[in-house]
Design a protein around this motif. Structure first.
Motif, short mmCIF file in Angstrom:
data_model
loop_
_atom_site.label_atom_id
_atom_site.label_comp_id
_atom_site.label_asym_id
_atom_site.label_seq_id
_atom_site.Cartn_x
_atom_site.Cartn_y
_atom_site.Cartn_z
N PRO A 51 32.43 40.94 54.52
CA PRO A 51 31.57 40.29 55.52
C PRO A 51 32.35 39.95 56.79
CG PRO A 51 31.24 39.33 53.34
CD PRO A 51 32.42 40.23 53.22
N GLY A 52 31.72 40.20 57.92
CA GLY A 52 32.33 39.87 59.20
C GLY A 52 33.20 40.95 59.80
N THR A 53 33.35 42.08 59.12
CA THR A 53 34.19 43.16 59.65
C THR A 53 33.38 44.06 60.59
OG1 THR A 53 33.68 44.57 57.76
CG2 THR A 53 35.65 43.18 57.62
N LEU A 54 34.07 44.68 61.51
CA LEU A 54 33.45 45.64 62.43
C LEU A 54 33.61 47.04 61.82
CD1 LEU A 54 34.81 44.24 65.82
CD2 LEU A 54 32.58 43.84 64.78
N GLU A 55 32.62 47.46 61.06
CA GLU A 55 32.73 48.71 60.31
C GLU A 55 32.78 49.93 61.23
OE1 GLU A 55 29.65 48.87 57.45
OE2 GLU A 55 30.25 47.05 56.39
N CYS A 56 32.21 49.81 62.42
CA CYS A 56 32.21 50.96 63.32
C CYS A 56 33.62 51.34 63.76
CB CYS A 56 31.34 50.67 64.54
SG CYS A 56 31.94 49.30 65.56
N LEU A 57 34.55 50.37 63.70
CA LEU A 57 35.92 50.67 64.12
C LEU A 57 36.60 51.67 63.19
CD1 LEU A 57 37.25 47.17 65.24
CD2 LEU A 57 36.13 48.95 66.58
N LEU A 74 40.61 44.01 68.18
CA LEU A 74 40.84 43.31 66.91
C LEU A 74 41.59 42.01 67.14
CD1 LEU A 74 41.75 46.31 64.57
CD2 LEU A 74 39.63 44.99 64.60
N LEU A 75 42.52 42.01 68.09
CA LEU A 75 43.27 40.78 68.37
C LEU A 75 42.33 39.69 68.89
CD1 LEU A 75 45.96 39.29 68.65
CD2 LEU A 75 46.20 40.30 70.93
#
Length: 345
Positions: free
Chosen positions: A265-271, A332-333
């Motif tokens: 949860p909360g991750t940017l999967e498109c990256l 990401l930072l």
């Protein structure tokens, strides 16, 4: 005596030790007079005119393995092949071949040819254009401006890089000049680049170090994988009780982790997709650069024309993908920092 090291990995002493002018002359005379089949083997594995000269091709490598595989017993010795590379400039006095008798004048009857399609006509026009360019260049004209040049032609500046196959007792110069010496002309001028013989590359310290490092790594992978399979597959013990250190190099566990994706949860999967495309772009770009800088292309003019065309933008613009990684790092930072600051409130 030359000691092999990281700058000179080939055994130069071996090259010098096999040279024998008398044996070379004896073997060449035997092939020229009594064994044309063996002589043809050397010709078949070696020197010939490069293809695609009009598109920049100046290289013919011959057949390295076929050349080094030549070995035949003759009455007084054993003839073995040696592979060499030579650089032959075209601006020199070439051996003149015997003139052929002129053909009688023949009046050919008129022939009515069937209609030809446009594709064939375009192909014939292209062939005629290439032939005209070649004739103009060899006649001493500048094929680009149309002006004459009596001192040199457009092809005179070329240097052919050719792979030749010769008996190992000979040097390239002695072998080639002996074979073409029967034309009673000046010998062919060329520059010797290098020669190769079987087992001419000795191991140096770096080879042993690499062997030890990779050997230790393979041993760790084998032991770790065996422990992992025994614990989880054969004994079917609780995976939580497994020793994490012992499975650190396991091919089984690490492969499962690599191909198994668990959403968080909360991750940017498109990256992940952007990163995958960027990595593939980097690999393709580096492969392309490696091939273009290897200097073994048979048609560099065609390659240059393609690289400067619109169709090649997808690969010539590959350096842009480096900026993609910088962008992902910055994103990401900021995203991680913002999440930390939000959770602290």
């Amino acid at each position: 005596m030359v000691v092999p090291d990281h700058k000179n990995v080939f055994d130069l002493n071996l090259y010098e030790s096999v040279l024998d002018p008398e044996l070379c002359e004896e073997q060449l005379n035997h092939m020229l007079e009594n064994d044309q089949e063996l002589l043809f083997e050397f010709f078949d594995a070696g020197i010939r005119t490069p293809r695609s000269i009009l598109t920049g091709g100046n290289l013919d490598l011959g057949n390295y393995h076929q050349c080094l595989g030549i070995r035949k017993q003759i009455p007084s010795s054993v003839v073995e092949g040696k592979y060499c590379m030579i650089n032959v400039p075209l601006d020199q006095d070439w051996p003149s071949l015997p003139t052929t008798p002129s053909l009688p004048d023949i009046t050919w009857p008129d022939i009515t040819w069937p209609p030809q399609n446009q594709r064939y006509l375009k192909w014939r026009e292209n062939v005629a254009k290439k032939s005209s360019e070649l004739r103009v260049a060899m006649a001493g004209y500048d094929s680009f401006s149309g002006a004459t040049n009596e001192s040199s032609s457009a092809l005179a500046a070329l240097t052919f890089r050719l792979g030749v196959c010769i008996p190992k007792a000979c040097t390239p110069r002695s072998a080639i000049n002996s074979i073409f010496g029967g034309l009673n002309t000046s010998p062919i001028e060329f520059e010797e680049s290098y020669c190769r013989l079987p087992k001419d590359k000795h191991w140096v310290a770096g080879d042993y170090v690499a062997l030890v490092i990779f050997g230790i790594f393979i041993l760790l992978v084998a032991i770790s994988t065996a422990y992992d399979l025994r614990h989880n597959i054969f004994l079917q013990k609780d995976p939580k009780k497994i020793n994490k250190l012992w499975v650190a190099f396991s091919a089984y566990t690490n492969t499962r982790r690599l191909v198994t994706y668990t959403p968080v949860p909360g991750t940017l999967e498109c990256l992940d997709g952007i990163r995958s495309f960027a990595m593939m772009w980097v690999i393709i770009g580096h492969t392309f650069v490696t091939q273009t800088q290897s200097q073994i292309m048979g048609n560099p003019a065609d390659a240059l024309a393609w690289m400067t065309s619109l169709q090649s933008v997808w690969i010539t613009a590959a350096p842009i993908t480096v900026d993609t990684f910088f962008t992902l790092s910055g994103l990401l930072l900021v995203y991680t920092t913002a999440g930390k600051l939000t959770s602290c409130k």
